[in-house]
Write a protein that holds these residues in place. Structure first.
Motif, short mmCIF file in Angstrom:
data_model
loop_
_atom_site.label_atom_id
_atom_site.label_comp_id
_atom_site.label_asym_id
_atom_site.label_seq_id
_atom_site.Cartn_x
_atom_site.Cartn_y
_atom_site.Cartn_z
N LEU A 86 40.46 25.06 33.24
CA LEU A 86 40.66 26.42 33.76
C LEU A 86 39.46 27.25 33.36
N LEU A 87 38.87 27.91 34.30
CA LEU A 87 37.82 28.85 33.95
C LEU A 87 38.38 30.25 34.22
N LEU A 88 38.43 31.08 33.16
CA LEU A 88 39.04 32.41 33.30
C LEU A 88 37.98 33.50 33.26
N PHE A 89 38.08 34.41 34.19
CA PHE A 89 37.23 35.60 34.17
C PHE A 89 38.12 36.82 34.36
N PRO A 90 37.72 37.96 33.79
CA PRO A 90 38.40 39.18 34.22
C PRO A 90 38.13 39.32 35.72
N GLU A 91 39.14 39.69 36.48
CA GLU A 91 38.98 39.69 37.94
C GLU A 91 37.80 40.56 38.38
N ARG A 92 37.73 41.76 37.77
CA ARG A 92 36.67 42.69 38.17
C ARG A 92 35.28 42.10 37.91
N GLY A 93 35.15 41.48 36.72
CA GLY A 93 33.87 40.88 36.36
C GLY A 93 33.52 39.76 37.32
N GLY A 94 34.52 38.95 37.67
CA GLY A 94 34.30 37.84 38.61
C GLY A 94 33.84 38.36 39.96
N LEU A 95 34.50 39.43 40.39
CA LEU A 95 34.18 40.04 41.68
C LEU A 95 32.76 40.57 41.67
N GLU A 96 32.40 41.22 40.57
CA GLU A 96 31.06 41.80 40.49
C GLU A 96 29.99 40.73 40.49
N ILE A 97 30.26 39.64 39.77
CA ILE A 97 29.22 38.61 39.69
C ILE A 97 29.04 37.92 41.05
N VAL A 98 30.15 37.74 41.76
CA VAL A 98 30.04 37.13 43.09
C VAL A 98 29.26 38.05 44.02
N ARG A 99 29.60 39.33 44.01
CA ARG A 99 28.92 40.27 44.91
C ARG A 99 27.44 40.35 44.58
N ARG A 100 27.14 40.33 43.26
CA ARG A 100 25.75 40.42 42.86
C ARG A 100 24.99 39.18 43.31
N MET A 101 25.65 38.03 43.17
CA MET A 101 25.02 36.79 43.63
C MET A 101 24.79 36.84 45.13
N LEU A 102 25.70 37.49 45.85
CA LEU A 102 25.58 37.56 47.31
C LEU A 102 24.73 38.76 47.73
N GLY A 103 24.27 39.54 46.75
CA GLY A 103 23.46 40.71 47.07
C GLY A 103 24.24 41.79 47.79
N GLU A 104 25.52 41.91 47.47
CA GLU A 104 26.36 42.89 48.16
C GLU A 104 27.01 43.86 47.18
#
Lengths: 211, 450
Positions: A86-104
């Motif tokens: 299981l890889l756990l992230f705070p949801e907000r942090g996960g969302l931010e890292i994905v958006r940053r990776m996607l440049g959005e």
């Protein structure tokens, strides 16, 4: 039975994970063209109750915040080890890292979208596969895994159906992307026979069972 | 196996299976429809089975699956088009947006691998739309916030201005119930904001003032016209003040009146000044009688009335005799006393509807809007002469003043102001000349006493 790791064992496992995470970081850099720093993980075996407490306090300022989990199940080719990673992230942090990776980073949407969830699944998949690869080297057995599944839940729900006195192999991982810091926890949940087998194999691998 | 084939062919996603050496074994119907496989694709490695370029990440994921048993996800976000796939009825240039799962599994102790492909073109379109809408919404919210802040600023500005304004300001709904009053208005109308908001704005005024004022105000408000009213109000903490009320409707964006905004100005000083000006313009300051200007206006008006009603009207010119010597001998102050005393006597002798005016110097005018009978008029003039002739006290001394007069009757002596006045003037001189003759015959009136 021994269910704790010595300091040497913990350091050795951390080093093994670290190598794998280095590869994972390289994979990220390859797909997003941006350098991602992954910190040296801290590895230990702790009770689930203890894990709950830690998740509740450190890096989780808001108890009510949802967690985002990427999970995959593994079993060893020799059928002796069955584990759920299981890889756990705070949801907000996960969302931010994905958006940053996607440049959005400018997207005002509060919720993670289906495709973003897919991307988060892939990120988790890369980290989990990297860790499991290094574990399979340590265990000297292939670990065959399923596809990742992404889910969100509150901390309280994490082990609702599980015994709080069970042991968990935990690697705390820090990721840094541009100015974004995010701390995730990699959990490897095993039943008792699997855990016993794992500890034996770790000791064999590091030559630590002489005593 | 047949049922599995049927199942795989009926799902809305693509499947490709690869054997332990990475050769393509099978594709489901979806994959056959969307991929342009080469004729001899079965048994070929992945890059040779498809007609286009395959994402190297997919190839390495396949390798990992076969060599290590790792299953991987290739998300659309990081790998938009791992396989060369096309829409069923689309152009060659169009490519399907995909998400691919690479699944490791075992068959008879051998590591195989399956590719599971989802078409995410539609999901992508929906999400982009969603993000655009969210961005639009965020912009709208930002604009709205800005507008709200501006409104708040304006509201603050208005309330500060209203607080500092020297006029009373109040707002009511269409029924005249108070919705706002500034401090000045609260003070002017003696309001208690907590108690009186929501009640008619005339709430604190006396019924005698409030009822007619409110009625007129309502009439104007209902007929959608601006209200201008003046009224006097004695407050609990101040003497009577004169207020000027102006009111007009406030309209919403559709121009519908939604309330009335009114201003109250304290015009007490202006009012008193105007009163003084008006009095000065029409009266002789010394005696308080009408002046020549007002007298002529009265005569003109009376003439029009008499003409219309076919009535007669009398005009009398009266000139004091022996006034100049008093003035010369005792000074202007004494002259003023004489003029005031005589003015009072003339006024006192006549009816209140008869107009008495000081035309200038020691000259007076009297207007009877309905001319008395000749006899009666003569009796009146005799009475006047006697009243004027009574001694006037100047403190230590008394003086006696006489008078000469001339009468003009409408319509007999003239039909317009000019001719009537000339006639009266002329008659007065004749009378004076006759009296002079008499006076010369008898000893001159001398100051009485010392």
């Amino acid at each position: 039975m021994k269910v704790e790791l010595s300091e040497l064992e913990r350091d050795a496992l951390a080093e093994a994970f670290n190598l794998s995470l280095g590869q994972a970081a390289a994979s990220f850099a390859d797909i997003v063209n941006e350098e991602i720093q992954v910190s040296v993980p801290q590895v230990e075996i702790i009770l689930r109750q203890e894990l709950m407490l830690r998740l509740g306090s450190a890096g989780q300022p808001d108890q009510d915040e949802s967690l985002c989990a990427i999970s995959q199940t593994f079993r060893s080719a020799d059928e002796q080890i069955a584990a759920e990673a299981l890889l756990l992230f705070p949801e907000r942090g996960g969302l931010e890292i994905v958006r940053r990776m996607l440049g959005e980073s400018s997207t005002p949407l509060e919720q993670i979208t289906e495709l973003e969830q897919d991307a988060l699944g892939e990120i988790g998949n890369i980290i989990i596969n990297a860790c499991m690869n290094s574990l399979s080297d340590v265990f000297d057995v292939e670990m065959v895994g399923t596809l990742p599944s992404v889910s969100r839940f509150d901390l309280q729900e994490l082990f609702d159906d599980k015994d709080g006195n069970m042991h968990v192999l935990v690697a705390q991982i820090g990721m840094r992307l541009s100015t974004q810091d995010i701390t995730g926890h990699m959990l490897i949940l095993m039943d008792l026979p699997s855990l016993r087998s794992v500890i034996d194999r770790i000791q064999v691998f590091f030559g630590l069972n002489a005593g | 196996m047949r049922s599995v084939d049927t199942l795989l062919n009926s799902v809305d996603m693509g499947f490709v299976t690869l054997n332990e050496s990475g050769a393509v074994q099978a594709c489901n119907l979806w994959m056959l429809q969307h991929a342009r496989l080469k004729p001899d694709w079965i048994g070929q490695p992945l890059p040779d089975a498809f007609d286009g370029v395959i994402d190297p990440h997919l190839l390495s994921a396949v390798k990992e699956a076969l060599s290590k048993g790792c299953s991987s996800r290739l998300s659309h976000a990081f790998h938009p088009m791992p396989l060369p796939l096309y829409p069923v009825r689309g152009q060659d240039s169009e490519r399907l947006q995909q998400a691919v799962n690479v699944i490791a599994y075992e068959v008879d102790g051998q590591r195989h691998c399956a590719l599971q492909v989802r078409d995410v073109t539609e999901a992508l379109r929906r999400e982009q739309l969603l993000k655009q809408q969210a961005q639009q919404l965020a912009r709208d919210v930002a604009e709205l916030r800005q507008a709200q802040a501006e409104v708040a600023r304006q509201s603050l500005r208005f309330s500060e201005m209203a607080k500092l304004a020297p006029v009373g300001l109040f707002e009511t709904d269409m029924a005249g119930r108070l919705t706002y009053a500034n401090d000045r208005c609260v003070e002017m109308l003696g309001l208690n904001p907590e108690r009186d908001l929501g009640k008619p704005w005339t709430q604190t005024l006396s019924p005698e003032l409030a009822v007619p004022l409110f009625t007129r105000w309502r009439c104007a408000a209902d007929s959608d016209t601006r209200v201008v009213e003046e009224f006097s109000l004695a407050g609990a903490r101040h003497e009577e003040r004169r207020y000027r009320l102006e009111a007009g409707p406030i309209r919403d964006l559709l121009q519908t009146p939604i309330g009335i905004i009114s201003t109250l100005m304290d015009v007490t000083d202006l009012y008193h000044r105007a009163e003084r000006h008006e009095f000065r313009a029409n009266h002789d300051v010394l005696t308080g009688l009408s002046n020549r200007h007002r007298f002529e206006k009265r005569v003109t008006a009376a003439l029009a009335g008499a003409e219309a009603l076919n009535q007669s009207m009398a005009l009398v010119y009266l000139d004091l005799d022996g006034f100049k010597p008093v003035n010369d001998q005792f000074g202007h102050a004494a002259g003023d006393i004489v003029l005031r005393t005589i003015a009072k006597r003339i006024r006192g002798t006549l009816r209140s509807d008869d107009t008495v005016a000081r035309l200038g110097g020691d000259e007076f005018g009297i207007l009877f809007t309905e001319a008395p009978e000749a006899k009666q008029l003569q009796a009146l003039l005799d009475k006047l002469t006697q009243a004027i002739a009574k001694p006037v006290s100047l403190g230590d001394v008394e003086v006696r003043i006489g008078c000469s007069y001339g009468v003009a009757i409408f319509p007999g002596d003239g039909v317009d102001v000019q001719s009537l006045m000339q006639h009266a003037d002329h008659a007065m001189y004749i009378h004076k000349a006759a009296r002079k003759h008499d006076l010369e015959a008898s000893p001159a009136p001398a100051p009485l006493g010392d």
